[in-house]
Design an enzyme around this catalytic site. Structure first.
Site, PDB file in Angstrom:
ATOM      1  N   HIS A  68       0.836  -1.207   0.000  1.00 12.92           N
ATOM      2  CA  HIS A  68       0.000   0.000   0.000  1.00 12.92           C
ATOM      3  C   HIS A  68       0.865   1.249   0.000  1.00 12.92           C
ATOM      4  CE1 HIS A  68       0.307   1.119   4.383  1.00 12.92           C
ATOM      5  NE2 HIS A  68       0.433  -0.174   4.558  1.00 12.92           N
ATOM      6  N   ASP A 185       6.222   2.131   6.451  1.00 11.97           N
ATOM      7  CA  ASP A 185       4.964   1.370   6.383  1.00 11.97           C
ATOM      8  C   ASP A 185       4.006   2.191   5.513  1.00 11.97           C
ATOM      9  OD1 ASP A 185       2.557   0.057   6.800  1.00 11.97           O
ATOM     10  OD2 ASP A 185       2.363   0.703   8.878  1.00 11.97           O
ATOM     11  N   GLU A 219      -5.294   1.276   2.530  1.00  7.56           N
ATOM     12  CA  GLU A 219      -4.989   0.232   3.502  1.00  7.56           C
ATOM     13  C   GLU A 219      -5.007   0.757   4.926  1.00  7.56           C
ATOM     14  OE1 GLU A 219      -2.736  -2.530   6.085  1.00  7.56           O
ATOM     15  OE2 GLU A 219      -2.365  -0.397   5.692  1.00  7.56           O
ATOM     16  N   GLU A 220      -4.489   1.962   5.130  1.00 11.51           N
ATOM     17  CA  GLU A 220      -4.393   2.492   6.488  1.00 11.51           C
ATOM     18  C   GLU A 220      -5.757   2.756   7.123  1.00 11.51           C
ATOM     19  OE1 GLU A 220      -1.970   2.458   8.341  1.00 11.51           O
ATOM     20  OE2 GLU A 220      -0.116   2.677   7.217  1.00 11.51           O
ATOM     21  N   ASP A 239       4.152  -6.071   3.361  1.00 16.74           N
ATOM     22  CA  ASP A 239       3.946  -4.983   4.308  1.00 16.74           C
ATOM     23  C   ASP A 239       5.004  -5.094   5.389  1.00 16.74           C
ATOM     24  OD1 ASP A 239       2.790  -2.818   5.631  1.00 16.74           O
ATOM     25  OD2 ASP A 239       0.748  -3.506   5.272  1.00 16.74           O
ATOM     26  N   HIS A 319       4.360   3.468  12.868  1.00 15.21           N
ATOM     27  CA  HIS A 319       3.419   4.572  13.042  1.00 15.21           C
ATOM     28  C   HIS A 319       4.010   5.728  13.849  1.00 15.21           C
ATOM     29  CE1 HIS A 319      -0.595   2.524  11.783  1.00 15.21           C
ATOM     30  NE2 HIS A 319       0.420   2.116  11.055  1.00 15.21           N
TER      31      HIS A 319
END
Length: 341
Positions: A68, A185, A219-220, A239, A319
């Site tokens: 993603h 990510d 995706e997030e 991922d 994150h």
């Protein structure tokens, strides 16, 4: 075999693009150009995902890969009476890490303003709770780098509710091969898939089966690969690998996930990935991701009849201010090449 310079340059280009979930138009143009330059077919779905087709020696089955390109971000939720912005999150960034971070606000007509995420008690010489006030959207705001004293001043700039706020990724690639940035990510994995295309094209490697790469854009927020081409029979989500307590992964490994919060991945696919890693002397680990979901999970929840697996480069501090190493990307690419062959 692997073109290190191409992968690191591509990773840097991708990471420096602003592409929170729902705003991936510009970055998809870059991915389309890379794909077409290598001679592969590129299509765009209605919701903006990209599909890259690599013809294989056989069409008996179609293998899917996914990564993603969308990231975490924010939107303008409201404008305060003193000319700052309250924000709502896109995805799940670790909010305290945003305190003091630079950002950009993009208006609907394309104007860009810079700003900074700050606590509403930003000054230690003024506020008693400056050090211990919770860092969350309720107690934070965006300070705009313009002469604004009121809500009306901000509106006159053209800033409106629903405008995107892009978080500065602060991308740095060190001489020792570390990639430091927000949003590795999953742009690290997208760079790995672009590196895979480069190798297949340059070495004229034809996969055993036709392969379709899905570059997803939501995706997030949970529905990135809820739609996939219906001829895909098995799918590997590429991922980030998790690093932390009770996990084996490092920033140099390709991580093979046996189970995440959505349940176990396909046993036979996971076993094959482990066998290939052993046979090719790759740095790999098998791990359980305790709080994690992937594009394969979204595809399965969307009702697609597929087998699924999840691999990816080890990424530290997910994150937040993330970091990985080139070795993890290389091990991921090598495993994908062997799987497709």
């Amino acid at each position: 075999m692997i073109n290190k310079d191409f992968i690191l340059n591509t990773a840097k280009n991708l990471l420096e693009f602003d592409s929170p979930s729902g705003f991936c138009f510009d970055i998809m143009k870059l991915i389309e150009k890379i794909t077409l330059d290598f001679g592969y077919k590129f299509e765009t779905t209605n919701k903006g995902c990209g599909i890259i087709t690599i013809e294989g020696k056989s069409n008996e089955k179609v293998v899917g890969l996914s990564a993603h390109v969308d990231t975490l971000g924010a939107m303008v939720r409201s404008i305060t009476s003193n000319g700052t912005l309250k924000f709502t999150l896109i995805g799940g960034p670790i909010v305290p890490t945003l305190d003091g971070e630079y950002c950009k606000i993009r208006t609907r007509d394309g104007k860009i303003y810079t700003g900074t995420f700050l606590s509403t008690s930003a000054a230690v010489h003024v506020y008693e709770d400056a050090k211990d006030k919770p860092r969350d959207p309720k107690n934070m705001e965006v300070r705009i780098d313009e002469k604004v004293m009121s809500k009306e001043d901000v509106k006159n700039l053209g800033i409106c509710l629903g405008d995107f706020i892009f978080i500065d990724p602060k991308t740095t690639i060190t001489e020792s091969g570390f990639i430091k940035s927000r949003f590795i990510d999953d742009k690290g994995s997208v760079a790995a898939l672009m590196g895979l295309l480069e190798v297949l094209s340059r070495e004229k490697i034809v996969p055993a089966y036709t392969t379709k790469i899905l570059i997803s854009t939501y995706e997030e927020v949970g529905h990135g690969a809820s739609y996939i081409p219906q001829d895909i029979t098995e799918m590997i989500s590429v991922d980030m690998g998790c690093i932390g307590d009770d996990l084996s992964c490092s920033e140099y490994d390709v991580s093979i996930c046996a189970k995440d919060s959505g349940g176990p991945y396909d046993y036979n696919m996971v076993t094959k990935l482990v066998e290939l890693s052993k046979e090719n002397n790759l740095n790999y680990v098998v791990d359980i991701y305790p709080m994690y979901g992937s594009d394969v999970g979204a595809a399965l929840r969307g009702g697609n009849d597929i087998r699924g697996a999840l691999i990816g480069p080890g990424v530290h501090a997910s994150h937040g201010m993330e970091r990985t190493h080139y070795d993890a990307l290389e091990n991921t690419i090598k495993l994908l090449i062997e799987y497709l062959k």
